[in-house]
Motif scaffolding. Structure first.
Motif, PDB file in Angstrom:
ATOM      1  N   GLU A 144       0.856  -1.154   0.020  1.00 49.12           N
ATOM      2  CA  GLU A 144       0.018   0.058  -0.149  1.00 49.12           C
ATOM      3  C   GLU A 144       0.923   1.091   0.067  1.00 49.12           C
ATOM      4  OE1 GLU A 144      -2.419  -0.580   3.519  1.00 49.12           O
ATOM      5  OE2 GLU A 144      -3.776  -2.297   2.422  1.00 49.12           O
ATOM      6  N   ALA A 168       3.925   5.619  -5.579  1.00 52.47           N
ATOM      7  CA  ALA A 168       3.767   5.594  -7.101  1.00 52.47           C
ATOM      8  C   ALA A 168       2.481   6.604  -7.549  1.00 52.47           C
ATOM      9  CB  ALA A 168       3.466   4.203  -7.578  1.00 52.47           C
ATOM     10  N   ALA A 169       1.519   6.695  -7.054  1.00 57.70           N
ATOM     11  CA  ALA A 169       0.318   7.355  -7.494  1.00 57.70           C
ATOM     12  C   ALA A 169       0.764   8.957  -7.371  1.00 57.70           C
ATOM     13  CB  ALA A 169      -0.937   7.292  -6.654  1.00 57.70           C
ATOM     14  N   ASN A 170       1.555   9.487  -6.282  1.00 60.63           N
ATOM     15  CA  ASN A 170       2.289  10.596  -6.352  1.00 60.63           C
ATOM     16  C   ASN A 170       3.413  10.902  -7.130  1.00 60.63           C
ATOM     17  OD1 ASN A 170       0.301  11.385  -4.122  1.00 60.63           O
ATOM     18  ND2 ASN A 170       1.711  10.305  -2.863  1.00 60.63           N
ATOM     19  N   ASN A 171       3.922  10.131  -8.149  1.00 60.99           N
ATOM     20  CA  ASN A 171       4.997  10.395  -8.809  1.00 60.99           C
ATOM     21  C   ASN A 171       4.385  10.915 -10.054  1.00 60.99           C
ATOM     22  OD1 ASN A 171       7.506  10.356  -9.466  1.00 60.99           O
ATOM     23  ND2 ASN A 171       7.746   8.098  -9.981  1.00 60.99           N
ATOM     24  N   ARG A 172       4.083  11.970 -10.023  1.00 62.02           N
ATOM     25  CA  ARG A 172       3.662  12.722 -11.375  1.00 62.02           C
ATOM     26  C   ARG A 172       4.295  14.151 -11.402  1.00 62.02           C
ATOM     27  NH1 ARG A 172      -1.335  11.125  -9.066  1.00 62.02           N
ATOM     28  NH2 ARG A 172      -2.176   9.522 -10.303  1.00 62.02           N
ATOM     29  N   LEU A 223       2.422   1.756  -3.538  1.00 62.86           N
ATOM     30  CA  LEU A 223       1.162   2.247  -4.518  1.00 62.86           C
ATOM     31  C   LEU A 223       0.723   3.694  -4.309  1.00 62.86           C
ATOM     32  CD1 LEU A 223      -1.104  -1.028  -4.491  1.00 62.86           C
ATOM     33  CD2 LEU A 223       0.221  -0.294  -6.320  1.00 62.86           C
ATOM     34  N   ARG A 224       0.856   4.122  -2.808  1.00 60.98           N
ATOM     35  CA  ARG A 224       0.502   5.480  -2.605  1.00 60.98           C
ATOM     36  C   ARG A 224       1.763   6.383  -3.189  1.00 60.98           C
ATOM     37  NH1 ARG A 224      -0.868   3.618   2.243  1.00 60.98           N
ATOM     38  NH2 ARG A 224       0.959   4.251   3.186  1.00 60.98           N
TER      39      ARG A 224
END
Length: 96
Positions: free
Chosen positions: A75, A81-85, A78-79
């Motif tokens: 988890e 990676a979701a913020n890696n923008r 995944l969090r």
């Protein structure tokens, strides 16, 4: 780089141009034995081969490594990676 990072080409072009301006302004103040320049991923690697290598590593991590991690670590990753923008300059919204 756009394919690997999802960063739109205009954002990368703007970054390159802005960084070139920074380097040109700093150049007169640098010692004679120091040279600063940009280098680009596309100049060091074959893009198709690099994409294949990264895809293979991603599959290995997803198939072999990730499932063996404790749920809280999965988890957390995944969090993260979701913020890696990438974001456009001067905004807090993700680049599109």
């Amino acid at each position: 780089m756009p394919r690997l990072t999802g960063t739109p080409r205009p954002v990368l072009d703007r970054y390159q141009a802005d960084f070139d301006r920074v380097l040109s302004r700093a150049r007169p103040y640098l010692p004679a034995n120091l040279r600063l320049r940009q280098s680009f991923l596309r100049d060091a690697y074959d893009a198709a081969e690099l994409a294949r290598m990264i895809s293979g590593l991603g599959r290995h991590l997803a198939d072999d490594c990730f499932p063996g991690l404790p749920r809280h670590d999965q988890e957390r990753l995944l969090r993260s990676a979701a913020n890696n923008r990438f974001r456009t300059a001067g905004t807090h919204a993700p680049a599109r």
